[in-house]
Design a protein around this motif. Structure first.
Motif, PDB file in Angstrom:
ATOM      1  N   LEU A 186      98.285  57.009 109.225  1.00  0.00           N
ATOM      2  CA  LEU A 186      98.470  56.487 110.443  1.00  0.00           C
ATOM      3  C   LEU A 186      97.344  55.228 110.392  1.00  0.00           C
ATOM      4  N   VAL A 187      96.327  55.652 110.055  1.00  0.00           N
ATOM      5  CA  VAL A 187      95.253  54.578 110.007  1.00  0.00           C
ATOM      6  C   VAL A 187      95.830  53.302 109.303  1.00  0.00           C
ATOM      7  N   LEU A 188      96.418  53.721 107.969  1.00  0.00           N
ATOM      8  CA  LEU A 188      96.896  52.790 107.033  1.00  0.00           C
ATOM      9  C   LEU A 188      97.930  51.806 107.818  1.00  0.00           C
ATOM     10  N   GLU A 189      98.835  52.625 108.505  1.00  0.00           N
ATOM     11  CA  GLU A 189      99.980  52.068 109.218  1.00  0.00           C
ATOM     12  C   GLU A 189      99.413  50.979 110.114  1.00  0.00           C
ATOM     13  N   LYS A 190      98.473  51.305 110.816  1.00  0.00           N
ATOM     14  CA  LYS A 190      97.590  50.384 111.873  1.00  0.00           C
ATOM     15  C   LYS A 190      97.314  49.232 111.331  1.00  0.00           C
ATOM     16  N   ILE A 191      96.579  49.647 110.287  1.00  0.00           N
ATOM     17  CA  ILE A 191      95.945  48.186 109.335  1.00  0.00           C
ATOM     18  C   ILE A 191      97.076  47.490 108.866  1.00  0.00           C
ATOM     19  N   ARG A 192      98.052  47.850 108.526  1.00  0.00           N
ATOM     20  CA  ARG A 192      99.084  47.041 107.939  1.00  0.00           C
ATOM     21  C   ARG A 192      99.814  46.280 109.149  1.00  0.00           C
ATOM     22  N   ARG A 193      99.878  46.781 110.447  1.00  0.00           N
ATOM     23  CA  ARG A 193     100.534  46.220 111.354  1.00  0.00           C
ATOM     24  C   ARG A 193      99.710  45.172 112.103  1.00  0.00           C
TER      25      ARG A 193
END
Ligand code: ADP
Ligand code: MG
Lengths: 242, 411
Positions: free
Chosen positions: B53-60
């Motif tokens: 989830l954190v990585l996804e937020k970072i990507r976004r």
């Protein structure tokens, strides 16, 4: 069949004090004999039977079974001897609970390395008079029936020697008598039987009696025996003399 | 010490019978092993979900985005009143940034205010953001339905709005909001699109509960202001972040005539720090969870040990009897170790399935992405089997070492 000489067994208690259960026991039992070992409680009967059954090794002295000196055998080799040559019958039957009569009878065959012969187990059960009870759980059987299952189990690997420690000790007299009759019959078929008891009535079934007192043989004498004739009588006479 | 293969085959068959004979105890061993593996698998997957989830937020969010916020200079508490709107971030600043910041790829000025929304009979107060088309590209934010607004719409201050997922649901329910009328502070807008659901952002704002309109429309038709709340700047290369931040800081201080020794009326934030904190937390959680999972496996193994131990104690007479009937010490060891291992293996395998289900449920409950780490799951399975082998061997060795005579006397 059995030759013991100057057999001694000394236990060591927890605190280190030695308990001499057998001091100096010597006798010979021939093939096909029916012998009782009789004595008071604590006289060393079970200790002697454990050694004869290769469950225990003597502290000193020698034990020859079928001509083999087994007193120094490893646990592994003694296990194999128990499996092939000796059938045990216990006072408290020692059947596995939650297991059927037939499954109990098969147990010795598990440890032979060969296949387990269910037919044979059923045949032996039939022979001890429990043909209809093979699939019954042992807890559903009466004491006398349980002991007969135990005898069937002792016969599974067709051992030449049967050892019984107070086999009638937990039975009422009628059941005890039927068990003794069964043993007598097995003896008549040529099996060597050694039976431990403190009961003179039971000892009367055999042809020979070894009396143990305080770890020593107090007497070794022939008994009339209740089954007269058969091959055992002659064997008994020659065994006593050997 | 050798036991023939045939013997083992018959012993194995006998063991399965014992498993059934002691089915309650067997079920307990299976449960123990299953829960251990399931716990380990679930917790590891949960942590992985959090990390994803954190990585996804970072990507976004992008690791190459700087945010310039207009801010109260709190340090000069005597003069600046809290809550006062800072109006100093203006068009001139924005143009200077676009002109001068090296490596700038995209940018969007933002004006934000909480306004009343009304559509049909529904009404609510929500943050409304005036943004430029690049805003959505910087945020890598796709549409769920409809269309984005373009540069032309900003230029002509068109009254169209993009709705966050939550706003669309709250105002229009199941109906499609596309082309519908929406009043923002009584000014009529047309809904041009609905944005994809985003969930909680890394900075804790819920972007799904916001409405997005063209920048100029917000500034002129809704709020009548000429300043921005913030400016988003995306750089071509994340390596230039620090340099760009310093450059912006210097440029704006110069333009606002604030010496470097005084607090500024803006703040250049890059979200890398925030991201790194969260990522570090996620990684720490992952580490912790692996240890928790391992201790779960050990505890389960101890459960198996305890039950096997009790089994050996309860079956002492049986062991003595089997020894008298010809079982060797290795036979007895094999019997007990095999029984325990069969049960532990069944349990551990069930635990994998249970862990899969539990991972799904926890991911759903915690609104995390569902992740099943096959490698870790198989590792947990292998560890469980190894631990159970060790733990089951101990009572089995004890059983094998029992003196047959004492075992027979045992009541
Ligand atoms: N494992 C043992 N440790 C110490 N003493 C023992 C042990 N087994 C038997 N004894 C002692 O050895 C003696 C003989 O016992 P046992 O052979 O069981 O006699 P019996 O079967 O004739 O009643 C008894 O005094 C008994 O207390
Ligand atoms: Mg005794």
């Amino acid at each position: 069949m059995i030759e013991v000489s100057h057999l001694a067994r000394t236990y060591t208690r927890g605190d280190g004090t030695p308990v001499p259960a057998l001091r100096d026991v010597s006798f010979t039992i021939g093939k096909g004999e029916f012998v009782t070992i009789r004595g008071a409680s604590g006289s060393g009967k079970s200790s002697l039977l454990n050694i004869l059954g290769c469950l225990d090794t003597p502290t000193s002295g020698s034990y020859r079974l079928d001509g083999e000196d087994v007193s120094g055998y490893t646990d592994q080799r003694r296990s194999h001897i128990r499996n092939r040559k000796i059938g045990f019958v216990f006072q408290s039957f020692n059947l596995l609970p939650r297991t059927t009569a037939a499954e109990n009878v098969e147990i010795p065959a598990l440890y032979t390395g060969g296949p387990v012969d269910r037919e044979r187990a059923l045949a032996i059960l039939g022979k001890v008079g429990l043909g209809g009870r093979a699939e019954h759980y042992v807890t559903e059987l009466s004491g006398g029936e349980q002991q007969r299952v135990a005898i069937a189990r002792a016969l599974m690997n067709d051992p030449p020697l049967l050892l019984a420690d107070e086999p009638t000790g937990n039975l009422d007299s009628a059941a005890g008598e039927s068990v003794m009759k069964l043993l007598t019959e097995l003896h008549r078929e040529g099996r060597t039987i050694v039976l431990v008891t403190h009961d003179e009535g039971v000892a009367a079934y055999a042809h020979r009696e070894i009396l143990i007192r305080d770890g020593l043989v107090a007497a070794d004498r022939p008994q009339p025996g209740r089954d007269t004739g058969g091959p055992a009588a002659a064997a008994s006479a020659s065994g006593a003399g050997a | 010490m050798q036991v023939s293969w045939v013997t083992w085959r018959y012993l194995a068959a006998g063991c399965l019978r014992q498993v059934w004979r002691f089915r309650l105890r067997s079920a307990l061993v299976i449960c123990c092993a299953a829960l251990g593996v399931a716990g380990a698998v679930t917790s590891v997957n949960y942590a992985s979900g959090g990390r994803a989830l954190v990585l996804e937020k970072i990507r976004r969010l992008g690791t190459n985005v700087l945010v310039i916020n207009a801010e109260q200079s709190r340090a000069v508490a005597g003069r600046a009143r809290t809550g006062q709107i800072v109006t100093t971030l203006q068009a001139g600043d924005y143009q200077a940034l676009q002109r001068e910041v090296a490596g700038l790829r995209r940018s969007s000025a933002v004006i934000a205010a909480s306004l009343r929304l009304k559509a049909g009979f529904s009404s609510k107060v929500s943050p409304v953001l005036g943004v430029e088309p690049d805003f959505f590209r910087i945020k890598s934010w796709p549409l769920a339905a409809g269309e984005y607004f373009g540069a032309e719409d900003v230029k002509r201050s068109v009254r169209i709005a993009l709705l966050g997922h939550g706003v669309a649901r709250d105002l229009f329910g199941g109906e499609s909001p596309l082309g519908q009328r929406l009043f923002i502070n009584r000014v009529p807008f047309e809904v041009a699109g609905v944005l994809a659901e985003r969930g909680q952002g890394i900075d804790a704002t819920n972007e799904d509960q916001q409405v997005y309109v063209p920048l100029s429309t917000a500034m002129r038709r809704l709020l009548n202001v000429d300043h921005y709340s913030s400016i988003l700047v995306e750089l071509g290369n994340p390596g230039e972040m620090a340099g760009a931040a310093a450059q912006i800081e210097e440029l704006l201080r110069l333009r606002h005539r604030i010496s470097e020794f005084r607090p500024a009326d803006f703040k250049v934030g890059n979200q890398v720090e925030l991201i790194q904190t969260q990522l570090a937390a996620a990684n720490r959680l992952g580490f912790l969870v692996r240890w928790i999972g391992l201790s779960g496996l050990v505890v389960a193994g101890l459960g198996v040990l305890a039950i096997a131990w009790i089994a050996v104690r309860d079956r002492t007479t049986e062991i003595g009897t089997r020894r008298a009937l010809g079982a060797t010490a290795p036979d007895v060891f094999f019997q007990f170790a095999f029984e325990a291992m069969v049960l532990a293996s069944i349990g551990a395998t069930l635990g994998l399935g249970l862990g899969w289900i539990a991972s799904r449920i926890t991911a759903q409950q915690a609104a995390l992405p569902f992740i099943f780490e096959t490698g870790n799951a198989l590792l947990a399975l292998a560890m469980a089997l190894l631990l159970n082998l060790v733990f089951a061997s101990w009572p089995a060795i004890r059983a094998a070492r029992l003196d047959p005579i004492r075992a027979l006397k045992h009541e």
